[in-house]
Design a protein around this motif. Structure first.
Motif, PDB file in Angstrom:
ATOM      1  N   GLU A 103      51.412  59.415  22.079  1.00 23.34           N
ATOM      2  CA  GLU A 103      50.028  59.710  22.413  1.00 23.34           C
ATOM      3  C   GLU A 103      49.502  58.710  23.442  1.00 23.34           C
ATOM      4  O   GLU A 103      49.619  57.500  23.255  1.00 23.34           O
ATOM      5  N   PRO A 104      48.919  59.198  24.541  1.00 25.25           N
ATOM      6  CA  PRO A 104      48.423  58.266  25.561  1.00 25.25           C
ATOM      7  C   PRO A 104      47.150  57.567  25.109  1.00 25.25           C
ATOM      8  O   PRO A 104      46.324  58.126  24.381  1.00 25.25           O
ATOM      9  N   VAL A 105      47.003  56.326  25.538  1.00 18.01           N
ATOM     10  CA  VAL A 105      45.785  55.549  25.348  1.00 18.01           C
ATOM     11  C   VAL A 105      45.389  54.995  26.700  1.00 18.01           C
ATOM     12  O   VAL A 105      46.192  54.365  27.389  1.00 18.01           O
ATOM     13  N   ARG A 106      44.162  55.225  27.103  1.00 16.59           N
ATOM     14  CA  ARG A 106      43.693  54.750  28.392  1.00 16.59           C
ATOM     15  C   ARG A 106      42.774  53.554  28.198  1.00 16.59           C
ATOM     16  O   ARG A 106      41.866  53.595  27.362  1.00 16.59           O
ATOM     17  N   VAL A 107      43.039  52.525  28.969  1.00  7.48           N
ATOM     18  CA  VAL A 107      42.263  51.292  28.905  1.00  7.48           C
ATOM     19  C   VAL A 107      41.611  51.063  30.259  1.00  7.48           C
ATOM     20  O   VAL A 107      42.289  51.117  31.290  1.00  7.48           O
ATOM     21  N   ARG A 108      40.313  50.833  30.269  1.00 11.42           N
ATOM     22  CA  ARG A 108      39.620  50.521  31.517  1.00 11.42           C
ATOM     23  C   ARG A 108      38.722  49.307  31.307  1.00 11.42           C
ATOM     24  O   ARG A 108      37.867  49.299  30.421  1.00 11.42           O
ATOM     25  N   ILE A 109      38.935  48.296  32.138  1.00  9.54           N
ATOM     26  CA  ILE A 109      38.108  47.101  32.107  1.00  9.54           C
ATOM     27  C   ILE A 109      36.861  47.348  32.957  1.00  9.54           C
ATOM     28  O   ILE A 109      36.935  47.921  34.039  1.00  9.54           O
ATOM     29  N   ASP A 110      35.729  46.901  32.462  1.00 12.63           N
ATOM     30  CA  ASP A 110      34.455  47.056  33.169  1.00 12.63           C
ATOM     31  C   ASP A 110      34.205  48.508  33.573  1.00 12.63           C
ATOM     32  O   ASP A 110      34.067  48.821  34.763  1.00 12.63           O
ATOM     33  N   PRO A 111      34.168  49.442  32.623  1.00  9.70           N
ATOM     34  CA  PRO A 111      33.899  50.840  32.991  1.00  9.70           C
ATOM     35  C   PRO A 111      32.514  50.963  33.607  1.00  9.70           C
ATOM     36  O   PRO A 111      31.546  50.366  33.123  1.00  9.70           O
TER      37      PRO A 111
END
Length: 715
Positions: free
Chosen positions: A703-711
């Motif tokens: 299962e993919p997990v998306r991480v974004r810093i400072d969205p």
């Protein structure tokens, strides 16, 4: 800066060594003694530094490291640090036949360095090909890319895909022009309108590195002022880099630089130029033939020699936020460059972002503004009208305009064009107090509240339900949904003013300029064309559509878009008038009336500091299926002062509709959690998220997990 969001934060030093060791061990296990590469039957190796350390173009975190390859003798001359190479990588790579390792598919990469020995004890696979002897990856660009990757919890290969344009063999064969001598220092010009404008130019021309937040005066002079800052930097023998939000803006700065310096002194890096021309311009910059660059978002990585100034115009425009992994923001990349290269920094806009205000508040940058008398001389007259003040005559009712706005249009059309700004469709309304219209926020985390089907209120950030909401501003208990923008504005205005031509500028067709003749110009925010001689008047319609968005930056963004349109209007002394249709008592509206975006940004910064909002805090968004998000959050070794908000469901992607960045695939239900840390812990949070994501990819979790810093959007 003392704040975690300042220059050098978020990965300039990289994650701690023990966290990098975890990533490396997940790939190849413990370190082994170094050994020289073995010679092969029938193949000769390079006699000097026969080991090539290669970064393969695989943008996955558990492969975010260098791999060693042997350098065949026939590739010795071309296989120099910084060149593009092709190597065998993947399945079958470890198969040995006749004394040499072979198998695996060919993949692109960059040769980072040549070494005498390898950390790997077995036989090394050989470099398959040197794609080009042109060194495109220098030490400075590599260091910047690594800093950006660590700040945004991404891979170095992903950053280099953004930083280095695709190769064009014909462009490489063409010789770059000889560098021109440094031009003379320019005079202050219209910089004299600012209190410290001439001193700023003098510092650049003398080789200094001033750092300034520039609140530009309304009018078209801003592009010439940027050109003079670039010319002053070139006069000191250094290079300059300017990043702007779109091609139209880049063309204006390009024209101003050409008028001031002549042709051949700067490069224009935009997507409109085409791959071959753009790569040729990029090569001229890397080779040192051109010392100044103007371009859109991707130009933030331009390899300018002896960098003396980095500048960004309108840093609040969402075009500056990259949508490809690891999704860096141009402002933060330029902050890193200013810190790493010890060069000058300039962020300019007609408005002012909270991030820019924080740079001044921390003392890292100085304000570059004009006095109030100068502002009043150059700004138009701004008048407000509530959205309930409907017109009283037939023509006004046909156009659904308040009488004051209708009169401003009629008077403006006597002397020139009139601009009408209408918000884009698709703005999502949020809840606000029905009495004072203050946004409804969660009592726990101050996130925006939304109404559920059963009527209960739920926070969009932490997911908590609110059963007894009351307004902290006025004590009211009733809520209202914000107003959605008007439709068919151009047609309605055309019926109200049948003898006047109506032009439209928007996403499908954006106008660059309009003539200085009576006309109605209907535009969406950011697509306003420039009028020759300035607009006689401007209408800013449906203010609630922008102020009512469920986003932390709704007020800041509305003010930025309003000022961007109002700055195209003639000064008040020449009859320029702006009418904004929004509640006059709201803070962004009052800031527009006073033409005080800096004061608004300072107050927003203080409020966010009190509530723990970015940019005072740092945030990361983690999204995926509920099971994957829960598993990932359990595996992340977050800093002790981290706070997890949520997870909460994400709106689904409807079949047949375009997928928004970060939205779930059609038919899937995703959740998003926000991780918030106070100042000083941003780098630790990014390193922890990167380590957890790398370990998860190494295990092959499905299962993919998306991480974004400072969205950019945490609403």
């Amino acid at each position: 800066m003392s704040s975690d969001n300042g220059p050098g934060d978020g990965g300039a030093e990289g994650p701690p060594p023990e966290q990098l060791a975890l990533i490396r061990e997940s790939v190849r296990g413990a370190d082994v003694p170094r050994a020289k590469p073995r010679t092969w039957r029938g193949a000769a190796l390079a006699k000097d530094r026969p080991v090539a350390r290669v970064l393969v173009d695989k943008g996955v975190l558990h492969l975010d490291r260098y791999f060693d390859y042997a350098v065949p003798e026939e590739l010795d001359a071309d296989a120099q640090p910084g060149v593009r190479v092709r190597v065998r990588f993947g399945a079958g790579r470890h198969r040995v036949r006749d004394g040499r390792r072979e198998g695996g598919g060919l993949i692109d990469g960059y040769l980072i360095e040549r070494r005498d020995e390898s950390d790997y004890s077995g036989p090394l696979a050989a470099l398959a090909q040197v794609v080009s002897p042109e060194p495109v990856l220098g030490e400075e660009l590599l260091g910047l890319a690594r800093a950006v990757a660590d700040r945004y919890a991404g891979s170095l290969a992903d950053v280099l895909q953004l930083a280095v344009p695709p190769r064009s063999a014909r462009a490489e064969k063409r010789a770059s022009p000889e560098p021109l001598p440094a031009p003379p220092a320019p005079d202050a010009g219209t910089w004299a309108r600012y209190e410290y404008g001439p001193a700023f130019l003098d510092a650049l021309a003398s080789g200094g590195s001033p750092r300034a937040v520039w609140n530009a005066l309304p009018g078209p002079e801003w592009s010439e002022e940027i050109a003079r800052a670039v010319a002053a930097t070139l006069a000191s023998g250094r290079g300059a880099l300017v990043v702007v939000p779109d091609g139209r803006t880049a063309a204006r700065v390009d024209a101003a630089l050409t008028d001031l310096l002549g042709k051949g002194r700067h490069a224009l890096l935009t997507a409109d130029a085409g791959p071959e021309k753009r790569y040729g311009q990029w090569l001229a910059v890397r080779r040192g033939s051109v010392r100044a660059v103007v371009g859109t978002r991707a130009a933030m990585f331009a390899p300018v020699r002896d960098l003396g100034l980095v500048a960004i115009w309108d840093d609040g425009d969402d075009s500056h936020s990259e949508q490809h992994a690891p999704q860096p923001h141009a402002r933060d990349v330029l902050l890193l460059r200013a810190s790493l290269d010890k060069c000058a920094f300039l962020v300019g806009s007609w408005s002012c972002t909270v991030e820019a205000a924080q740079l001044v508040e921390s003392g890292w940058a100085r304000p570059l503004t004009a006095g109030r008398d100068q502002v009043r001389r150059t700004a138009p007259l701004v008048r407000t009208v509530g959205d309930t003040d409907l017109a009283r005559d037939e023509a006004a009712r046909a156009a659904r305009l308040p009488s004051l706005a209708w009169q401003a249009v009629r008077e403006g059309l006597k002397t020139g064009p009139v601009l009408v700004q209408v918000p884009r469709r698709g703005y999502v309304p949020r809840l606000a107090c029905a009495q004072c219209r203050a946004p409804a926020r969660c009592a726990h985390c101050a996130g925006p509240l939304q109404a559920q089907d059963a009527g209960a209120l739920r926070c969009e950030w932490c997911g908590r339900q609110e059963h007894s909401w009351h307004c902290p501003e006025c004590g009211g208990f009733r809520l209202r949904a914000q107003v959605v923008g008007a439709r068919r504005t151009a047609e309605e205005l055309g019926r109200a003013f049948p003898a006047v031509p109506v032009r439209t500028s928007g996403r499908e067709h954006v106008l660059d300029t309009v003539p200085d003749a009576p006309a109605l110009v209907v535009s969406t925010p950011g697509a306003e064309p420039v009028a020759e001689g300035g607009y006689a008047a401007a209408l800013l319609l449906d203010g609630w559509a922008m102020l009512g968005r469920p986003d932390l930056r709704s007020g800041e963004d509305a003010l930025r878009r309003w000022i961007g349109a109002a700055a195209l209007v003639r000064p008040q002394g020449d009859g320029g008038t702006v009418v904004v249709v929004a509640e006059p008592t709201l803070r962004p509206v009052q800031a527009l009336v006073r033409w005080d975006p800096v004061g608004f940004a300072v107050r927003e910064l203080a409020e966010r500091a009190e509530l723990g909002f970015p940019p005072v805090s740092r945030m990361a968004a983690v999204s995926g299926t509920p099971e994957a998000v829960a598993e990932f959050l359990a595996a992340v070794e977050s800093p002790p002062d981290a706070e997890v908000l949520g997870p909460v469901p994400l709106p689904p992607t409807l079949p047949g509709r375009p997928r928004r960045p970060g939205a779930p695939p059609p038919g899937e239900q995703w959740e998003r959690a926000l991780i918030r840390v106070p100042p000083g812990s941003g780098s630790a949070l990014a390193a922890a998220l990167k380590t957890a994501q790398a370990a998860r990819m190494a295990r092959g979790s499905g299962e993919p997990v998306r991480v974004r810093i400072d969205p950019p959007d945490i609403g």
